[in-house]
Design an enzyme around this catalytic site. Structure first.
Site, short mmCIF file in Angstrom:
data_model
loop_
_atom_site.label_atom_id
_atom_site.label_comp_id
_atom_site.label_asym_id
_atom_site.label_seq_id
_atom_site.Cartn_x
_atom_site.Cartn_y
_atom_site.Cartn_z
N CYS A 116 8.61 3.26 10.01
CA CYS A 116 9.67 3.54 10.99
C CYS A 116 10.80 4.37 10.39
O CYS A 116 11.60 4.94 11.11
CB CYS A 116 10.23 2.23 11.55
SG CYS A 116 8.96 1.19 12.23
N HIS A 258 17.36 2.15 14.05
CA HIS A 258 15.97 1.97 14.48
C HIS A 258 15.93 0.90 15.59
O HIS A 258 16.63 -0.10 15.50
CB HIS A 258 15.14 1.52 13.26
CG HIS A 258 13.73 1.19 13.59
ND1 HIS A 258 12.98 1.95 14.45
CD2 HIS A 258 12.92 0.17 13.18
CE1 HIS A 258 11.77 1.41 14.55
NE2 HIS A 258 11.72 0.34 13.80
N ASN A 288 9.69 -0.47 20.53
CA ASN A 288 9.72 0.07 19.16
C ASN A 288 8.69 1.19 19.04
O ASN A 288 7.48 0.93 18.99
CB ASN A 288 9.42 -1.07 18.18
CG ASN A 288 9.43 -0.63 16.73
OD1 ASN A 288 9.49 0.57 16.43
ND2 ASN A 288 9.37 -1.58 15.82
O1 UT7 Z 1 9.76 -1.59 13.10
C1 UT7 Z 1 9.47 -2.05 11.82
C2 UT7 Z 1 10.33 -3.16 11.41
N1 UT7 Z 1 10.14 -4.29 12.28
C3 UT7 Z 1 11.12 -5.17 12.46
O2 UT7 Z 1 12.19 -4.99 11.95
C4 UT7 Z 1 10.81 -6.40 13.27
C5 UT7 Z 1 11.58 -7.59 12.74
N2 UT7 Z 1 11.23 -8.83 13.37
C6 UT7 Z 1 11.49 -9.13 14.67
O3 UT7 Z 1 11.99 -8.32 15.42
C7 UT7 Z 1 11.19 -10.55 15.13
O4 UT7 Z 1 10.87 -11.33 14.01
C8 UT7 Z 1 10.05 -10.64 16.19
C9 UT7 Z 1 10.52 -10.07 17.53
C10 UT7 Z 1 8.83 -9.89 15.70
C11 UT7 Z 1 9.68 -12.10 16.42
O5 UT7 Z 1 10.83 -12.85 16.80
P1 UT7 Z 1 11.19 -14.20 16.04
O6 UT7 Z 1 12.40 -14.73 16.69
O7 UT7 Z 1 11.27 -13.90 14.58
O8 UT7 Z 1 9.97 -15.12 16.40
P2 UT7 Z 1 8.92 -15.83 15.43
O9 UT7 Z 1 7.94 -14.82 14.92
O10 UT7 Z 1 9.64 -16.67 14.43
O11 UT7 Z 1 8.20 -16.80 16.46
C12 UT7 Z 1 8.91 -17.82 17.15
C13 UT7 Z 1 7.99 -18.41 18.18
C14 UT7 Z 1 6.63 -18.80 17.64
O12 UT7 Z 1 6.22 -19.98 18.28
P3 UT7 Z 1 6.34 -21.40 17.56
O13 UT7 Z 1 5.55 -21.28 16.29
O14 UT7 Z 1 7.82 -21.59 17.30
O15 UT7 Z 1 5.78 -22.33 18.56
C15 UT7 Z 1 5.75 -17.66 18.09
O16 UT7 Z 1 4.39 -18.04 18.22
O17 UT7 Z 1 7.76 -17.46 19.24
C16 UT7 Z 1 6.36 -17.34 19.43
N3 UT7 Z 1 6.06 -15.99 19.88
C17 UT7 Z 1 5.99 -15.66 21.19
N4 UT7 Z 1 6.16 -16.39 22.32
C18 UT7 Z 1 6.03 -15.73 23.49
C19 UT7 Z 1 5.83 -14.89 19.15
N5 UT7 Z 1 5.60 -13.83 19.93
C20 UT7 Z 1 5.70 -14.29 21.21
C21 UT7 Z 1 5.58 -13.67 22.47
N6 UT7 Z 1 5.75 -14.42 23.57
N7 UT7 Z 1 5.30 -12.36 22.59
#
Ligand code: UT7
Length: 331
Positions: A116, A258, A288
């Site tokens: 990115c 970004h 993104n």
């Molecule tokens: O572009 C390159 C660089 N990329 C970035 O900078 C991305 C950085 N990271 C992020 O933006 C975030 O970490 C994400 C948007 C990818 C994820 O958000 P998060 O708040 O960190 O969520 P998480 O991965 O910790 O997941 C929390 C919960 C999980 O469920 P449990 O284990 O707590 O039950 C996931 O399974 O959210 C769940 N989850 C979803 N639920 C509904 C993950 N994706 C989804 C989804 N819909 N699409």
């Protein structure tokens, strides 16, 4: 080093495919909800390329607009740089393919892989070639079709990405021009490269039936592990450039970060202490688009009259590698 010349942005253009996929459409594909996507990421819609579109097609459309805005013809270009992780082919470069599409040849064309942060890396390279007087007009395109390397069964990643292209012409500024590139900072920390990866298809893990079965040709990301690194790295890249140029954050007219997550954009803005209304956001419309987020946001903001000639614009990105960087320009 004393520069012979200054570089400036002489034209921008963007292109996104016509097909739109919104959060409600995603609810029908994976176990997710509009509410989760909006509150956790700030995203609502993303554009998705057609089956017969490759990144060179998107880059070509954006380039025509950038050339028109710069009042240049393709034959005025001296170099093509493509920033992408979803190129037409593993080789040759998309830069060379775009050169053919534009009907021009006999000058350097290449791709860079910095995730990115690719457009920021490319802008830094272009800046140096312009400043030392080697070239006058460089085409830099940030372009991605991540939808074709997405695992559409993985809700952790498939809701996050969109397709699009942002083209920029970086040109030699005249001595009376107020527009100029001021400074740029690049970095990378390879120690965590596995956190964001398309594992198969290269020499480490060549394509096989097993790699296809295991979905190793699609984007794998441990988003929550890189969340804080993203904020920290972009903050450092911005802070370094501000400090080196003795600039207070309040003198910055616009911050373009970004567009990976609204919560990251908000946290970075707060850490930098910049006013909210100076932070450019379009994540709700495009999600993104990796290397394309910054040139798309730049083009949109110039065309809708937000960014005006003379404005100080600070841009910063973070991505696969893990790479990071910033670019400060007077537009
Ligand atoms: O572009 C390159 C660089 N990329 C970035 O900078 C991305 C950085 N990271 C992020 O933006 C975030 O970490 C994400 C948007 C990818 C994820 O958000 P998060 O708040 O960190 O969520 P998480 O991965 O910790 O997941 C929390 C919960 C999980 O469920 P449990 O284990 O707590 O039950 C996931 O399974 O959210 C769940 N989850 C979803 N639920 C509904 C993950 N994706 C989804 C989804 N819909 N699409």
């Amino acid at each position: 080093m004393i520069n012979k010349y200054n570089a400036k942005i002489s034209g921008t253009g963007m292109y996104v495919p016509t097909k739109i996929l919104n959060n409600y459409d995603l609810e029908k594909i994976v176990d997710t909800s509009d509410e989760w996507i909006r509150t956790r990421t700030g995203m609502f819609e993303r554009h998705i390329a057609a089956e017969n579109q490759a990144v060179s097609d998107l880059a070509y459309e954006a380039t025509l607009k950038a050339l028109e805005a710069a009042d240049l013809r393709a034959r005025d270009l001296d170099m093509i740089i493509i920033a992408s992780v979803s190129n037409d082919h593993a080789f040759p470069s998309t830069g060379c393919i775009l050169q053919k599409m534009l009907g021009i040849k006999n000058f350097p064309a290449f791709d860079i892989s910095a995730g990115c942060t690719g457009w920021i890396y490319g802008a830094n390279i272009a800046k140096l070639y312009i400043e030392n007087g080697i070239y006058k007009n460089i085409l830099l395109v940030g372009v991605e079709i991540l939808s074709k390397i997405t695992n559409w069964k993985d809700r952790n990643t498939c809701v996050l990405f969109g397709d699009g292209a942002g083209a920029t012409i970086i040109s030699r500024a005249s001595s009376s021009d107020i527009s100029q590139f001021i400074d740029s900072e690049l970095s990378a920390d390879g120690s965590n490269y596995e956190l964001l990866i398309q594992a198969a298809g290269g020499s480490r893990m060549p394509a096989s039936q097993q790699t296809i079965k295991d979905n190793k040709h699609t984007v794998y990301m441990e988003g929550n592990k890189i969340f804080k690194l993203a904020i920290r790295s972009m903050y450092t890249a911005c802070h370094t450039v501000l400090k080196r140029n003795n600039l207070d954050i309040h003198s910055i007219d616009w911050l373009i970060t970004h567009q990976a997550n609204m919560r990251i954009i908000d946290a970075l803005g707060k850490k930098l202490r910049i006013e909210d209304d100076k932070v450019i956001v379009n994540i709700d419309k495009y999600a993104n688009t990796s290397a394309a987020t910054i040139p798309i946001a730049l083009d949109e903001s110039i065309r809708n009259g937000k960014i005006r000639h003379g404005d100080l614009v600070l841009m910063t990105s973070f991505g696969a590698g893990l790479t990071s960087g910033s670019l400060l320009i007077r537009y």
